[in-house]
Design an enzyme around this catalytic site. Structure first.
Site, PDB file in Angstrom:
ATOM      1  N   ASP A  41       0.961  -1.173   0.151  1.00 34.65           N
ATOM      2  CA  ASP A  41       0.316   0.279   0.039  1.00 34.65           C
ATOM      3  C   ASP A  41       1.048   1.396  -0.508  1.00 34.65           C
ATOM      4  OD1 ASP A  41      -2.499  -1.550  -0.093  1.00 34.65           O
ATOM      5  OD2 ASP A  41      -2.766  -0.271   1.820  1.00 34.65           O
ATOM      6  N   ALA A  43       4.217   1.863  -1.145  1.00 34.19           N
ATOM      7  CA  ALA A  43       4.652   1.751  -3.070  1.00 34.19           C
ATOM      8  C   ALA A  43       4.074   2.099  -2.906  1.00 34.19           C
ATOM      9  CB  ALA A  43       5.292   0.852  -2.374  1.00 34.19           C
ATOM     10  N   GLU A 119     -11.172   6.519  13.626  1.00 34.89           N
ATOM     11  CA  GLU A 119     -11.577   4.442  13.852  1.00 34.89           C
ATOM     12  C   GLU A 119     -10.185   4.545  13.083  1.00 34.89           C
ATOM     13  OE1 GLU A 119     -15.411   3.899  10.215  1.00 34.89           O
ATOM     14  OE2 GLU A 119     -15.374   5.762  12.351  1.00 34.89           O
ATOM     15  N   LYS A 121      -8.414   2.467  10.374  1.00 36.95           N
ATOM     16  CA  LYS A 121      -8.333   2.458   8.507  1.00 36.95           C
ATOM     17  C   LYS A 121      -7.943   0.636   8.809  1.00 36.95           C
ATOM     18  CE  LYS A 121      -7.363   3.608   3.868  1.00 36.95           C
ATOM     19  NZ  LYS A 121      -7.515   2.322   3.995  1.00 36.95           N
ATOM     20  N   LYS A 301     -13.734  11.707  10.059  1.00 38.30           N
ATOM     21  CA  LYS A 301     -14.939  12.028   9.610  1.00 38.30           C
ATOM     22  C   LYS A 301     -15.500  12.791   9.921  1.00 38.30           C
ATOM     23  CE  LYS A 301     -15.440   7.210   7.868  1.00 38.30           C
ATOM     24  NZ  LYS A 301     -16.266   5.870   7.517  1.00 38.30           N
ATOM     25  N   CYS A 422      24.608 -32.175   8.865  1.00 39.96           N
ATOM     26  CA  CYS A 422      25.331 -33.530   8.447  1.00 39.96           C
ATOM     27  C   CYS A 422      25.733 -34.020   7.559  1.00 39.96           C
ATOM     28  CB  CYS A 422      24.589 -35.131   9.355  1.00 39.96           C
ATOM     29  SG  CYS A 422      23.417 -35.741   7.733  1.00 39.96           S
ATOM     30  N   CYS A 441      19.371 -37.158  11.878  1.00 37.49           N
ATOM     31  CA  CYS A 441      20.833 -35.806  11.283  1.00 37.49           C
ATOM     32  C   CYS A 441      20.576 -34.967  12.983  1.00 37.49           C
ATOM     33  CB  CYS A 441      20.163 -34.946  10.499  1.00 37.49           C
ATOM     34  SG  CYS A 441      20.709 -33.097   9.920  1.00 37.49           S
TER      35      CYS A 441
END
Length: 693
Positions: A41, A43, A119, A121, A301, A422, A441
């Protein structure tokens, strides 16, 4: 493309502008069509700002494909008309830009804004949900703002968007569908079980999942409402939606059973002044790393319906709302090297070594690379500029290389030809490569894991002591621990009589651990502590489990068609080790569980046990009889008593066990009216399921 790393950058000429438009258009199309994108977002926002700046300077060169001034960058499509235009939001990126925007809005109104609503986002996908007479009848994506895509097939998989409201209301609710951190992890587990590639991040996961049809599996998402509007036949409610404040609308929607951010740590709040708004923005930004879901900003808002009507809207965005964007939790840095580490089961896992970069408040130096196929699919190269994603406490992941920043000096990543631990051969028959010696191993790591607190819980047996035992030839696997003698232990350096006796006592106690702990200690691929408990509760005994085929194993909740045969094959491979454990007298049954045939009869009869059918959340510090129990042990108690353990509080939660400093989970339970019990009260309820020692 050069000149895209900061907000003061500019596009030098028309060719750079055309390339930027093409890059942005491709990114938007990928995100809105497949739920995937090479640009995060942050970029994308920076790229669009560069495009806007160039177009302001060269208005005669604006290309028709430019994303500026278009909802969803002009990329999204759909054929279901919206009741009213479903617009995007304009953005600001600083306190100064926000102050300029508020001043502009108040000049337009000719007076101060009466009150602001603030609020989070949410970082997901915008949708419109239509309810008629209290029933959810249609779900639609934003699309191009005038029409969207019908995704009603996803109804039933979205927490917070009920199929039926608490009242027979008719209206449309709008909000964001996203994946929480927990849902994202579960979704990737399910997706990889079915042979799919893991989602790059929760945002892409939600976008792709919402549109997906005919998958052989489902994954859960969450909805948060941010607004509502009337539909024909809305009646009194419809009239109210046209006159109520924004905050009143959200309260009304929540009362009908729809999720809003009010149930989170960042609930919507109102503010009287721009200064109060800015303070709340800073509060939410500070809480961002702790949130169980992603946010990429704060929405501000005008709260009153009158202010909104008078401010109006443009073709792309309302003039009475703005998105105050936060710095990205995705950053670009350089891939320096790839390390190949061998896990306790022999899995050879690649890990990216990065040029240090700060993401979400912490410095990231390493990132997960899932497997060699994932490296090939992403076409990663040493020296690449790569996009790195991190949310909360999730391990950082590489999302994609930034191909247009390549210089030609990048080098292919070399895959190991032999086990890095190993030197043995590598089994490359599956996506996740594995040393042919498997657990042998990494004997020390395998044993140290098996005796850990959430597995066999043998005190006094740390890694250093395990190394001694292995080097002395006394153990080759953790089953050998149960045949150790006092005389053998006393031959070890720094092992006195008291230490030897204490260790033998701890080993003897481990012999009585429940089957779920033994399964966890075995480290069956594709399982962990929670899944081991589910398997043990389902099959009751090791004999029943080992006799089960893939179809039978698939009946365990959370095990899909891909994972079931892997578990069956793993148990067959572990057969000799299991036989040694049985011969040593290790318990192979799960207390309180019943074999599958009997369990089906009990299920038909209804939930049993003191917590039968209940979903239980534990929060805070336990006291009294529960004081010494770890969270894993508490979950074992819950499931032994017939309940289901959960880590998050929702309307589906039946009981919250709240200890000291319970915090936000207790508060949310109180808000939702969920029953709350103290540790002492809970201990009485589940007395028969508590550990005996």
């Amino acid at each position: 493309m050069k000149g895209m790393t900061n907000t003061s950058a500019v596009l030098a000429h028309s060719a750079a502008y055309a390339e930027a438009v093409q890059t942005a258009t491709r990114a938007a199309a990928a995100y809105y069509a497949q739920g995937d994108s090479a640009l995060d977002d942050d970029a994308y926002d920076r790229l669009v700002r560069l495009i806007e700046a160039y177009e302001q300077e060269h208005p005669d060169e604006v290309l028709p494909d430019s994303p500026t001034g278009k909802v969803a960058g002009g990329a999204a499509v759909g054929d279901v008309p919206h009741t009213a235009a479903m617009l995007s939001l304009d953005n600001v990126f600083s306190a100064e830009q926000f102050a300029t925007w508020t001043a502009s809005l108040e000049r337009r109104l000719g007076r101060p804004v009466e009150r602001w609503s603030v609020e989070p986002k949410l970082d997901g996908l915008a949708v419109a949900a239509r309810y008629r007479q209290g029933r959810l009848v249609r779900l639609i994506t934003r699309g191009d703002g005038t029409a969207g895509e019908d995704v009603s097939h996803a109804v039933g998989t979205i927490v917070g968007l009920p199929g039926e409201l608490t009242e027979p209301a008719t209206f449309e609710v709008r909000g964001e569908v996203l994946m929480t951190t927990e849902q994202f992890e579960k979704a990737n587990a399910v997706r990889t079980e079915h042979g799919g590639e893991p989602f790059a991040n929760p945002r892409n996961g939600a976008a792709g999942t919402l549109r997906a049809k005919d998958r052989p599996y489902t994954v859960e998402m969450t909805f948060f409402a941010y607004g509502a509007l009337p539909l024909p036949g809305s009646g009194e409610l419809g009239e109210g939606l046209g006159e109520w404040t924004h905050s009143d609308i959200l309260r009304r929607v929540a009362a009908l059973g729809v999720h809003t951010a009010a149930d989170t740590a960042v609930p919507p709040r109102t503010a009287a002044t721009v200064q109060e708004v800015q303070a709340r923005v800073e509060e939410i930004a500070a809480l961002r790393p702790e949130l169980p879901f992603g946010i990429d900003g704060i929405v501000v808002k005008a709260d009153s319906a009158e202010d909104q009507r008078e401010a109006g809207a443009g073709s792309r965005a309302p003039r009475w709302a703005i998105a105050y964007k936060l710095p990205a939790v995705e950053k670009v840095t350089r891939l320096i090297a790839v390390e190949w580490n061998v896990g306790r089961t022999g899995i050879i896992a690649p890990r990216a070594v990065l040029e240090p970069v700060e993401i979400d408040g912490s410095t990231v130096t390493y990132a997960t690379l899932h497997n060699p196929a994932d490296i090939t699919r992403r076409d990663l190269r040493l020296g690449d500029q790569v996009m790195v994603y991190k949310a909360g406490d999730i391990i950082p992941r590489i999302e994609a290389p930034v191909a247009h920043l390549r210089t030609g000096e990048e080098q292919p990543i070399a895959f190991p030809e032999a086990c890095p631990q190993c030197g043995s051969e590598i089994d490359a028959s599956e996506q996740r490569w594995r040393c042919v010696r498997g657990r042998n191993c990494r004997v020390v790591a395998s044993i140290a894991y098996a005796v850990g607190r959430d597995q066999l819980d043998i005190e006094g047996l740390g890694t250093t002591r395990v190394v001694q035992l292995v080097d002395a030839g006394l153990v080759t696997d953790f089953a050998d621990l149960f045949t150790l003698t006092r005389e053998q232990l006393l031959t070890l350096d720094r092992m006195g009589e008291t230490s030897a006796d204490n260790l033998l006592a701890g080993i003897d106690r481990a012999r009585t651990q429940p089957l779920s702990r033994v399964l966890a200690a075995l480290g069956v691929r594709g399982t962990g502590r929670s899944m081991s408990r589910r398997i043990a509760r389902h099959f009751a005994t090791m004999d029943h489990l080992r006799a089960a085929d893939a179809d039978a194993v698939q009946r365990v909740e959370g095990i899909g068609v891909e994972k079931a045969p892997v578990i069956v094959a793993e148990l067959a491979e572990l057969g000799p080790l299991i036989a040694k454990l049985v011969a040593a007298g290790v318990n192979m049954t799960e207390p309180g569980a019943t074999p599958p045939a009997e369990a089906e009869e009990e299920a038909a009869a209804g939930p049993t046990g003191p917590l039968g059918g209940m979903t239980v959340v534990v929060t805070g510090a336990m006291t009294g009889p529960l004081e010494k129990l770890s969270r894993n042990q508490m979950n074992e108690v819950i499931e032994r008593a017939g309940g289901k353990a959960s880590s998050s509080v929702s309307k589906r939660t039946s009981l919250v066990v709240a200890g000291e400093n319970a915090g936000s989970k207790r508060a949310k339970a109180e808000d939702l009216g969920v029953r709350i019990a103290t540790p002492d009260e809970f201990a009485v309820m589940v007395a028969d399921a508590l550990p005996t020692s």
